[in-house]
Design a protein around this motif. Structure first.
Motif, short mmCIF file in Angstrom:
data_model
loop_
_atom_site.label_atom_id
_atom_site.label_comp_id
_atom_site.label_asym_id
_atom_site.label_seq_id
_atom_site.Cartn_x
_atom_site.Cartn_y
_atom_site.Cartn_z
N LEU A 1 51.57 123.05 31.99
CA LEU A 1 52.14 123.04 33.31
C LEU A 1 51.26 122.04 34.00
O LEU A 1 50.37 121.30 33.61
N ARG A 2 51.69 121.63 35.25
CA ARG A 2 51.13 120.51 36.15
C ARG A 2 49.67 120.92 36.51
O ARG A 2 49.07 120.06 36.79
N ASP A 3 49.21 122.18 36.45
CA ASP A 3 47.97 122.48 36.76
C ASP A 3 47.02 122.40 35.78
O ASP A 3 45.68 122.70 35.67
N GLY A 4 47.31 121.86 34.44
CA GLY A 4 46.58 121.80 33.40
C GLY A 4 46.67 123.01 32.46
O GLY A 4 45.91 122.95 31.13
N ARG A 5 47.52 123.83 32.47
CA ARG A 5 47.26 124.99 31.76
C ARG A 5 48.43 124.76 30.86
O ARG A 5 49.63 124.07 30.91
N ASN A 6 48.30 125.35 29.48
CA ASN A 6 49.31 125.35 28.32
C ASN A 6 49.80 126.74 28.10
O ASN A 6 48.89 127.63 27.57
N LEU A 7 51.12 126.92 27.86
CA LEU A 7 51.76 128.04 27.78
C LEU A 7 52.41 127.91 26.34
O LEU A 7 53.37 126.91 26.66
N VAL A 8 52.43 129.00 25.58
CA VAL A 8 53.12 128.98 24.37
C VAL A 8 53.90 130.29 24.40
O VAL A 8 53.55 131.43 24.49
N GLY A 9 55.05 130.44 24.08
CA GLY A 9 56.12 131.56 24.07
C GLY A 9 57.41 131.32 23.73
O GLY A 9 57.88 130.01 23.37
N PHE A 10 58.22 132.08 23.67
CA PHE A 10 59.80 132.27 23.17
C PHE A 10 60.58 132.07 24.50
O PHE A 10 60.58 132.71 25.44
N LEU A 11 61.07 130.94 24.58
CA LEU A 11 62.07 130.60 25.67
C LEU A 11 63.30 131.45 25.47
O LEU A 11 64.02 131.55 24.66
N ARG A 12 63.59 132.55 26.43
CA ARG A 12 64.85 133.23 26.55
C ARG A 12 65.80 132.83 27.44
O ARG A 12 66.82 133.34 27.53
N SER A 13 65.41 132.13 28.50
CA SER A 13 66.41 131.92 29.68
C SER A 13 65.79 130.69 30.47
O SER A 13 64.48 130.29 30.60
N PHE A 14 66.79 129.98 31.02
CA PHE A 14 66.69 128.82 31.86
C PHE A 14 67.68 128.64 32.93
O PHE A 14 68.74 129.35 32.82
#
Length: 95
Positions: free
Chosen positions: A1-14
């Motif tokens: 993310l732009r705030d520096g956090r890193n998220l890891v997960g399964f993409l379900r929708s966009f």
């Protein structure tokens, strides 16, 4: 993310604005050669806060050089580092 956090997960929708729905999401924090995953569950990410999206190579992640540790251990390492950096700071003498 732009705030520096890193998220890891399964993409379900966009959608067309790149808003994402991630399931089994973890926030990945790293420090030197160690990392920890903090469970967040299902997560909605607004498209305007996303910097990069990519796929994780499972083989490289399992054989990588990073060591997984608990969140409390990672916090202790960060505290020790900040204490050491405060000790090593030069003190200003204005007299």
């Amino acid at each position: 993310l732009r705030d520096g956090r890193n998220l890891v997960g399964f993409l379900r929708s966009f959608d067309q604005y790149m808003n994402l729905v991630l399931e089994e999401t973890h926030e990945r924090e790293t420090f030197e050669d160690k990392y920890c995953d903090i469970s967040l569950g299902t997560f909605l990410v607004r498209g305007d806060s996303i910097a990069v999206v990519g796929e994780i190579d499972v083989e490289k992640e399992e054989n990588g050089k990073l060591q997984k540790i608990s969140p409390s251990s990672l916090a202790q390492l960060k505290i020790k580092q900040s204490e050491n950096s405060l000790k090593n700071k030069d003190e200003w003498d204005f007299e």
